[in-house]
Design an enzyme around this catalytic site. Structure first.
Site, PDB file in Angstrom:
ATOM      1  CE1 TYR A  78     -16.171   7.208  -8.458  1.00  0.00           C
ATOM      2  CE2 TYR A  78     -18.245   6.983  -7.262  1.00  0.00           C
ATOM      3  CZ  TYR A  78     -17.377   6.562  -8.258  1.00  0.00           C
ATOM      4  OH  TYR A  78     -17.748   5.514  -9.074  1.00  0.00           O
ATOM      5  NE  ARG A  81     -22.429   9.323  -7.939  1.00  0.00           N
ATOM      6  CZ  ARG A  81     -22.298   8.026  -8.205  1.00  0.00           C
ATOM      7  NH1 ARG A  81     -21.259   7.609  -8.910  1.00  0.00           N
ATOM      8  NH2 ARG A  81     -23.175   7.148  -7.769  1.00  0.00           N
ATOM      9  CG  HIS A 132     -23.323  -1.661  -7.014  1.00  0.00           C
ATOM     10  ND1 HIS A 132     -24.219  -1.244  -7.974  1.00  0.00           N
ATOM     11  CD2 HIS A 132     -23.162  -2.986  -7.204  1.00  0.00           C
ATOM     12  CE1 HIS A 132     -24.577  -2.297  -8.718  1.00  0.00           C
ATOM     13  NE2 HIS A 132     -23.945  -3.351  -8.278  1.00  0.00           N
ATOM     14  CB  CYS A 140      -5.911   1.253   1.536  1.00  0.00           C
ATOM     15  SG  CYS A 140      -4.285   1.262   0.758  1.00  0.00           S
ATOM     16  CB  CYS A 144      -2.727  -1.315   3.248  1.00  0.00           C
ATOM     17  SG  CYS A 144      -3.672  -0.048   4.128  1.00  0.00           S
ATOM     18  CB  CYS A 245      -3.957   4.855   2.451  1.00  0.00           C
ATOM     19  SG  CYS A 245      -4.227   3.544   3.680  1.00  0.00           S
ATOM     20  CB  CYS A 248      -0.109   1.350   3.696  1.00  0.00           C
ATOM     21  SG  CYS A 248      -0.959   2.130   2.322  1.00  0.00           S
TER      22      CYS A 248
END
Ligand code: BV8
Ligand code: ZN
Length: 349
Positions: A78, A81, A132, A140, A144, A245, A248
């Protein structure tokens, strides 16, 4: 651009004219969008790369299981991309759609694309349903509730910086001819790992596979899938090196896209259901999609059931799967076809 209705090939100009007059009278218009829309912006489609990234099956990477197994590999996928999409620019088809949305309040785009190019072409967010998700929203992985919208930071962390990712990225070595990607180092490693396991260290040393061994894989074309060996390989990236994240502090961040096996965003599906519940739909444009992924692949028939006439825009006739004789089929590059068929006078800026 070649035009045809499914039955016989009437005069192209007549076909465009009949489409434009129907468009002019249409108020409720739905367009179902796939990767073909952004192909001319230099972003490879899932088809182009043969569904493979670094010879990993994209459907395996773009899945919760893939992220649990090797979040580093999935983030590499990712991150590449995101970088490619940041470097790309909307093409004339994106702008033609944004113009149409502005001219037609009853226009809605149902997009499978996560590249952010329609937003950058100025399409009103109320008329754009991201089925999508979006590469540039992070959330997260432990749910969370933390979400970071429109995060265009690249690289997100050192381990995802360019060059740290394996040599060939999604479609990187696809030449214009669209031939499937060559077997990558990863594949060679995969084959090697497999053979070493089968043959044992000493015997293996004698017969180690060479490039020649992988060549046949390339010739097999479309249905090539990653040989068993590759799955054993791991990105070697530790969780601590990946985006954490801040909500949390316990879980990783993930790209806020819909992975295979995951439900589409509730709010988006609610809007889609209402769209197909409410009154008549006049026109449905199926644009640059192979209509292979569900539930998006079923929306055309839902629009047809609401009275919509259907127009197909695609490079390949084969992918205009459920085209009917009364449909418009425009074969060609979306970046060329759309500006031409959508530029009816009142739609012109
Ligand atoms: C779910 C985001 C349930 C991430 C993506 C029913 C039957 C069979 C299978 C299923 C089913 N229902 C569900 C499934 C499973 C699965 C599915 O559909 N599998 C397929 C492979 C059979 N669906 C799901 O898993 C969905 N979730 O069902 O959840 C559920 C419900 C409740 C609770 C829990 C679970 C989620 C699917 C979403 C997956 N995420 N993307 C990412 O991008 O990494 S899908 C991804 O692939 C894209 O978003 C897109 O949807 C798809 C690729 O398709 P296209 O965009 O069409 O691209 P493609 O390359 O295939 O084709 C390009 C086209 O462009 C071609 O036609 C080409 O000719 C054309 N073209 C090329 N150049 C041009 C051009 N056209 C014009 N101009 C050009 N220049
Ligand atoms: Zn969290």
């Amino acid at each position: 651009m070649s035009h045809q209705t499914a039955a016989s090939a009437p005069d192209p100009a007549q076909l465009v004219a009949s489409f434009k007059s129907h468009l002019a009278q249409s108020t409720r218009i739905v367009t179902i969008i796939g990767a073909g829309l952004s192909a001319s912006s230099g972003l490879p489609t899932f088809r182009d790369v043969n569904g493979l990234w670094c010879n990993h099956d994209v459907f395996l990477i773009a899945s919760p299981a893939g992220f649990r197994r090797d979040p580093g590999l999935v983030w590499q996928f990712y991150s590449e991309r995101r970088r490619a999409a940041l470097r790309a620019a909307p093409n004339p088809a994106h702008y033609a759609l944004a113009n149409l949305a502005e001219a037609k309040p009853g226009f809605v785009a149902l997009s499978q694309n996560v590249d952010g190019l329609l937003q950058r072409a100025g399409m009103d967010a109320k008329q754009l349903k991201l089925l999508h998700g979006n590469l540039f929203d992070l959330s997260c992985a432990g749910n969370c509730g933390y979400v970071d919208y429109n995060n265009f930071v690249d690289p997100l962390c050192e381990v995802l910086s360019e060059g740290r990712v394996r040599s060939n990225v999604m479609g990187a070595d696809v030449d214009e001819g669209g031939k499937p990607p060559k077997a990558s180092a990863l594949l060679f490693e995969g084959i090697a790992a497999k053979n070493k396991k089968i043959l044992g260290e000493e015997k293996f040393a004698e017969v180690a596979p060479t490039a020649k061994d992988a060549a046949p894989l390339r010739e097999l074309g479309e249905e090539v899938r990653v040989p068993e060996a590759a799955p054993e390989l791991h990105s070697g990236i530790e969780k601590e090196e990946l985006p954490q994240c801040p909500g949390c502090g316990e879980h990783l961040l993930r790209p806020r896209v819909v992975w295979f096996g995951e439900a589409l965003p509730e709010d988006v599906m609610e809007d889609v259901d209402n769209l197909f519940k409410e009154e008549k739909i006049d026109l449905c444009i199926v644009l640059g999609t192979s209509s292979t992924v569900w539930p998006a692949a079923g929306f055309c028939e839902e629009a047809r059931a609401k009275g919509a006439r259907v127009a197909w825009v695609n490079m390949s006739a084969k992918d205009c799967k459920s085209a009917r004789s009364e449909d418009w089929v425009f074969l060609g590059d979306a970046a060329v076809v759309l500006p031409e068929i959508l530029n009816t006078s009142e739609n012109e800026k």
